[in-house]
Scaffold this motif. Structure first.
Motif, PDB file in Angstrom:
ATOM      1  N   GLU A   1      -9.433   4.666   6.809  1.00  0.00           N
ATOM      2  CA  GLU A   1      -8.535   5.115   8.337  1.00  0.00           C
ATOM      3  C   GLU A   1      -7.889   5.962   8.120  1.00  0.00           C
ATOM      4  O   GLU A   1      -7.196   6.213   7.945  1.00  0.00           O
ATOM      5  N   SER A   2      -7.794   6.605   9.770  1.00  0.00           N
ATOM      6  CA  SER A   2      -7.289   7.831  10.096  1.00  0.00           C
ATOM      7  C   SER A   2      -6.655   8.232  11.472  1.00  0.00           C
ATOM      8  O   SER A   2      -7.506   6.917  12.349  1.00  0.00           O
ATOM      9  N   SER A   3      -5.687   8.478  11.951  1.00  0.00           N
ATOM     10  CA  SER A   3      -5.038   8.951  12.920  1.00  0.00           C
ATOM     11  C   SER A   3      -5.140  10.095  13.468  1.00  0.00           C
ATOM     12  O   SER A   3      -4.958  10.848  14.376  1.00  0.00           O
TER      13      SER A   3
ATOM     14  N   GLY B   1     -10.752   7.190  12.703  1.00  0.00           N
ATOM     15  CA  GLY B   1     -11.323   6.104  12.556  1.00  0.00           C
ATOM     16  C   GLY B   1     -10.266   5.544  13.001  1.00  0.00           C
ATOM     17  O   GLY B   1     -10.608   3.690  13.307  1.00  0.00           O
ATOM     18  N   ASN B   2      -8.883   5.127  13.386  1.00  0.00           N
ATOM     19  CA  ASN B   2      -8.219   4.499  14.214  1.00  0.00           C
ATOM     20  C   ASN B   2      -8.465   4.730  15.912  1.00  0.00           C
ATOM     21  O   ASN B   2      -8.549   4.901  16.118  1.00  0.00           O
TER      22      ASN B   2
END
Length: 269
Positions: free
Chosen positions: A134-136, A175-176
Motif C-alpha cells: 500500500e502506497s500513496s 497502490g492507494n
C-alpha cells in the motif's frame, strides 16, 4: 430552441456530468444518447465537459489553494512539479497527435471494443496492484505515464481518461486508490481546461459556427453537467475508500457487449 430541445440538452448535460470522471467512458455514453437525442456540435460537447471540470475544481478547491499557500513546503513543491510534468507530457504529445491526426473516429464499434478491453484491463490492473505494498507515493515515473495515459485516452475514444490515468498510477506503484484518483483528477483539471479553451477559441473563430449555437441550451447543459459531475465525483471519492473499481470494470464489459448487440440488431449505427 423549443422545450423538447432544452430537455434533450439537459439530459445530455446530466449524462456528461455522471460519466466524465467515472472510469466508464463519457464518450461511449454520449454517442449512444445522441442516437436518440440528436447529435450535437463540437462547441456543445466542449461546454458540457467544461461544466464537469468546473465541478471537480470546486471539489478540490482547498487542495488547489493549498498549493498556492504552501508552495514553500518541499513536499508540496515536489507534488506540484509532478503535476506540471504530467500536464506538459500530455500537452506536447497531445499536440503532436493532433497534428499527425492520430485519433480513432468516435463511432460505436471502436468505442465498444475500448469499453470491453478496458474493462478486462481494469480487472487485471486491480489484481496486480493489490499485490503491491500500500502506497500513496506519486513517483516521477507515475507522473510521466499519467501524462501519456491522458493522450492515449484522447486517441482511443471509449478508453476513459479517468480509467487510464488512475490504473496507470496504481500499476506503477501508487497502490492507494484514493491517492491515484486524486492525482489523476488534479492533472485532469489544467489538462481539460486547456483542451476546452483551445477548442472554444477555434470554434469562436468560425463565426458561422458560433452564430448557429443555441446559447440557452448550452447554458442548461453546462449547469446540468456541473451539478451532476459534482455529485458523481463526491460519491466516487467516498466509494473508493472501501471498494475496488471492479464494479466499474464489469459495467464496462456489459455496456460494451450491449453496444455490440445494438449494432447487430440495427438499433445503433
Amino acid at each position: 430552441m423549443d422545450l423538447t430541445g432544452l430537455i434533450q440538452a439537459l439530459l445530455l448535460g446530466i449524462i456528461e456530468g455522471i460519466t466524465e470522471f467515472l472510469p466508464i467512458s463519457s464518450t461511449g455514453h454520449l454517442i449512444i444518447a445522441e442516437q436518440w437525442l440528436g447529435a450535437r456540435s463540437d462547441m456543445f460537447n466542449i461546454v458540457i465537459q467544461a461544466g464537469a471540470i468546473l465541478a471537480v475544481t470546486v471539489i478540490y478547491w482547498q487542495r488547489l489553494v493549498g498549493f498556492l499557500t504552501g508552495w514553500r513546503d518541499p513536499e508540496t513543491r515536489l507534488y506540484i512539479g509532478k503535476l506540471v510534468v504530467a500536464f506538459l507530457v500530455t500537452s506536447v504529445l497531445g499536440l503532436i497527435a493532433k497534428k499527425l491526426g492520430f485519433k480513432l473516429p468516435e463511432t460505436v464499434v471502436p468505442i465498444a471494443w475500448a469499453l470491453v478491453i478496458g474493462g478486462f484491463w481494469m480487472i487485471l490492473a486491480e489484481y496486480f496492484a493489490a499485490k503491491r505494498p500500500e502506497s500513496s507515493h506519486i513517483s516521477w515515473t507515475v507522473a510521466v505515464m499519467v501524462g501519456i495515459a491522458q493522450v492515449v485516452a484522447g486517441v482511443f475514444p471509449g478508453t476513459s481518461r479517468s480509467a487510464s490515468t488512475i490504473f496507470v498510477a496504481m500499476l506503477l506503484g501508487t497502490g492507494n486508490r484514493a491517492a491515484a484518483t486524486e492525482f489523476a483528477f488534479l492533472v485532469g483539471i489544467p489538462t481539460m481546461y486547456a483542451a476546452s479553451a483551445f477548442e472554444i477559441v477555434a470554434t469562436l473563430r468560425d463565426g458561422a459556427a458560433a452564430a448557429g449555437e443555441d446559447w440557452l441550451a448550452l447554458t442548461v447543459a453546462f449547469i446540468a453537467s456541473a451539478i451532476t459531475a459534482f455529485v458523481s465525483v463526491k460519491w466516487l471519492l467516498g466509494y473508493i475508500q472501501t471498494n475496488r473499481f471492479t464494479a466499474f470494470a464489469v459495467y464496462r464489459v456489459l455496456f460494451g457487449g450491449l453496444l455490440f448487440a445494438l449494432i447487430l440488431t440495427g438499433w445503433v449505427h
